[in-house]
Design a protein around this motif. Structure first.
Motif, mmCIF file in Angstrom:
data_model
loop_
_atom_site.group_PDB
_atom_site.id
_atom_site.type_symbol
_atom_site.label_atom_id
_atom_site.label_comp_id
_atom_site.label_asym_id
_atom_site.label_seq_id
_atom_site.Cartn_x
_atom_site.Cartn_y
_atom_site.Cartn_z
ATOM 1 N N ALA A 95 0.868 -1.180 0.000
ATOM 2 C CA ALA A 95 0.000 0.000 0.000
ATOM 3 C C ALA A 95 0.898 1.220 0.000
ATOM 4 N N GLU A 96 0.378 2.302 -0.509
ATOM 5 C CA GLU A 96 1.100 3.574 -0.481
ATOM 6 C C GLU A 96 2.519 3.440 -1.026
ATOM 7 N N ASP A 97 2.681 2.747 -2.156
ATOM 8 C CA ASP A 97 3.991 2.561 -2.793
ATOM 9 C C ASP A 97 5.016 1.894 -1.883
ATOM 10 N N LYS A 143 -5.920 0.573 7.745
ATOM 11 C CA LYS A 143 -5.407 0.854 6.404
ATOM 12 C C LYS A 143 -5.857 -0.238 5.458
#
Length: 101
Positions: free
Chosen positions: A17-19, A60
């Motif tokens: 997630a989120e790079d 998340k």
């Protein structure tokens, strides 16, 4: 013992997630919920510093990838041993039986 009391998948996975991508160890299980007509899967990620720093005690959405599949799940609360819970609905990141035996 009910069928869903045993692990459906236990082993290596990748959470992303989120790079960011983190190698994790997971224990996952799941079951079909007739009330809503969907498959619910859930489990815990083994405690590790990288997961704790990434999650920072907040929910998340992540992609969880195992050697046999991937799925979007929600990372949530850690237990007292630092293992974060992950939950999802729909096709899980592990194989499930598709025929009744």
């Amino acid at each position: 013992m009910a069928d869903h009391d045993e692990d459906d998948y236990r082993g290596p996975a990748t959470m992303s997630a989120e790079d960011r991508e983190i190698a994790v160890e997971v224990v996952l299980r799941g079951h079909f919920q007739p009330i809503d007509g969907r498959f619910h899967w859930y489990g815990r990620l083994a405690a590790q510093q990288a997961v704790e720093e990434f999650a920072a005690h907040r929910k998340k959405d992540v992609v969880l990838r195992t050697p046999t599949g991937e799925a979007i799940g929600t990372l949530s609360d850690p237990d007292p041993w630092g293992r974060y819970r992950i939950t999802g609905t729909g096709r899980p990141p592990f194989p499930i039986p598709t025929e009744l035996t």
